[in-house]
Design a protein around this motif. Sequence first.
Motif, mmCIF file in Angstrom:
data_model
loop_
_atom_site.group_PDB
_atom_site.id
_atom_site.type_symbol
_atom_site.label_atom_id
_atom_site.label_comp_id
_atom_site.label_asym_id
_atom_site.label_seq_id
_atom_site.Cartn_x
_atom_site.Cartn_y
_atom_site.Cartn_z
ATOM 1 N N MET A 52 -3.351 3.400 -12.131
ATOM 2 C CA MET A 52 -2.882 3.198 -10.938
ATOM 3 C C MET A 52 -3.616 3.631 -9.607
ATOM 4 S SD MET A 52 1.283 4.527 -11.747
ATOM 5 C CE MET A 52 0.902 6.113 -11.814
ATOM 6 N N PRO A 53 -3.307 2.911 -8.648
ATOM 7 C CA PRO A 53 -4.098 3.127 -7.404
ATOM 8 C C PRO A 53 -3.920 4.565 -6.705
ATOM 9 C CG PRO A 53 -2.611 1.479 -7.025
ATOM 10 C CD PRO A 53 -2.295 1.901 -8.237
ATOM 11 N N ARG A 54 -4.777 5.062 -6.022
ATOM 12 C CA ARG A 54 -5.125 6.168 -5.027
ATOM 13 C C ARG A 54 -4.580 5.597 -3.706
ATOM 14 N NH1 ARG A 54 -5.802 11.340 -5.712
ATOM 15 N NH2 ARG A 54 -6.748 10.998 -8.029
ATOM 16 N N TYR A 55 -3.826 6.374 -3.020
ATOM 17 C CA TYR A 55 -3.247 6.077 -1.659
ATOM 18 C C TYR A 55 -3.730 7.468 -0.826
ATOM 19 C CZ TYR A 55 -1.130 1.912 -3.318
ATOM 20 O OH TYR A 55 -1.145 0.664 -4.010
ATOM 21 N N HIS A 56 -4.006 7.419 0.503
ATOM 22 C CA HIS A 56 -4.083 8.278 1.275
ATOM 23 C C HIS A 56 -3.141 8.458 2.455
ATOM 24 C CE1 HIS A 56 -7.890 9.482 -0.636
ATOM 25 N NE2 HIS A 56 -7.963 8.123 -0.870
ATOM 26 N N PHE A 57 -2.678 9.398 3.082
ATOM 27 C CA PHE A 57 -1.786 9.432 4.065
ATOM 28 C C PHE A 57 -2.502 10.230 5.081
ATOM 29 C CE2 PHE A 57 0.310 8.691 -0.259
ATOM 30 C CZ PHE A 57 1.135 7.618 0.225
ATOM 31 N N ASP A 58 -2.784 9.711 6.226
ATOM 32 C CA ASP A 58 -3.432 10.344 7.339
ATOM 33 C C ASP A 58 -2.561 10.440 8.425
ATOM 34 O OD1 ASP A 58 -5.737 10.342 5.636
ATOM 35 O OD2 ASP A 58 -6.533 8.336 6.726
ATOM 36 N N GLY A 66 -5.245 12.400 -1.373
ATOM 37 C CA GLY A 66 -4.539 11.441 -1.602
ATOM 38 C C GLY A 66 -3.362 11.543 -2.878
ATOM 39 N N ARG A 67 -2.733 10.497 -3.298
ATOM 40 C CA ARG A 67 -1.837 10.418 -4.254
ATOM 41 C C ARG A 67 -1.944 9.237 -5.251
ATOM 42 N NH1 ARG A 67 4.121 12.285 -2.375
ATOM 43 N NH2 ARG A 67 4.492 11.883 -4.479
ATOM 44 N N VAL A 68 -1.631 9.399 -6.390
ATOM 45 C CA VAL A 68 -1.862 8.185 -7.235
ATOM 46 C C VAL A 68 -0.441 7.912 -7.476
ATOM 47 C CG1 VAL A 68 -2.410 7.326 -9.483
ATOM 48 C CG2 VAL A 68 -3.777 9.155 -8.459
ATOM 49 N N LEU A 69 -0.147 6.510 -7.036
ATOM 50 C CA LEU A 69 1.335 5.817 -6.818
ATOM 51 C C LEU A 69 1.164 4.641 -7.765
ATOM 52 C CD1 LEU A 69 2.112 6.809 -3.320
ATOM 53 C CD2 LEU A 69 3.043 8.051 -5.500
ATOM 54 N N ALA A 70 2.385 4.233 -7.982
ATOM 55 C CA ALA A 70 2.286 2.671 -8.766
ATOM 56 C C ALA A 70 1.732 1.560 -7.905
ATOM 57 C CB ALA A 70 3.826 2.499 -9.237
ATOM 58 N N ASP A 71 2.053 1.647 -6.762
ATOM 59 C CA ASP A 71 2.108 0.233 -5.864
ATOM 60 C C ASP A 71 2.194 0.393 -4.484
ATOM 61 O OD1 ASP A 71 4.615 0.084 -5.542
ATOM 62 O OD2 ASP A 71 4.816 -1.385 -7.026
ATOM 63 N N ASP A 72 1.768 -0.541 -3.761
ATOM 64 C CA ASP A 72 1.856 -0.375 -2.181
ATOM 65 C C ASP A 72 3.285 -0.061 -1.732
ATOM 66 O OD1 ASP A 72 -0.710 -1.172 -2.188
ATOM 67 O OD2 ASP A 72 -0.530 -3.053 -1.139
ATOM 68 N N ILE A 73 4.111 -0.624 -2.370
ATOM 69 C CA ILE A 73 5.627 -0.334 -1.764
ATOM 70 C C ILE A 73 5.880 0.988 -2.126
ATOM 71 C CG2 ILE A 73 8.013 -0.860 -2.734
ATOM 72 C CD1 ILE A 73 7.004 -3.722 -3.308
ATOM 73 N N MET A 74 5.532 1.647 -3.185
ATOM 74 C CA MET A 74 5.764 3.250 -3.425
ATOM 75 C C MET A 74 5.241 4.098 -2.404
ATOM 76 S SD MET A 74 7.461 5.473 -4.923
ATOM 77 C CE MET A 74 7.914 4.738 -6.494
ATOM 78 N N ALA A 75 3.841 3.566 -2.102
ATOM 79 C CA ALA A 75 2.988 4.379 -0.933
ATOM 80 C C ALA A 75 3.815 4.169 0.501
ATOM 81 C CB ALA A 75 1.793 3.842 -0.850
ATOM 82 N N SER A 76 4.221 2.940 0.623
ATOM 83 C CA SER A 76 5.062 2.767 1.864
ATOM 84 C C SER A 76 6.229 3.705 1.868
ATOM 85 C CB SER A 76 5.337 1.481 2.079
ATOM 86 O OG SER A 76 4.323 0.711 2.214
#
Length: 81
Positions: A1-7, A19-29
């Motif tokens: 699963m990809p890692r996303y950063h929330f700045d 960052g956080r590991v989440l399922a996809d772009d939709i979940m990150a949004s």
Amino acid sequence: MPRYHFDLVDSRTVADQGGRVLADDIMASEVADRLAEELRSVRPELRGKGYAILVTNDEGEEVHRAQLDKLRIVLNGKAHG
């Protein structure tokens, strides 16, 4: 699963180091939208200053931007949004 950063960004950036590991772009949004909503409540001093939560993936590509200042649409005297 990809890692996303929330700045937290305005003219400067407060970087999310881990960052956080989440399922996809939709979940990150969705996470960013909830975080922006929470910040509106607990940090009212950030309102009206152009802050946003910028979501990027590990490649540094922007995935989503959640504004802390929600736009209000007024139709027939009633606020929406």
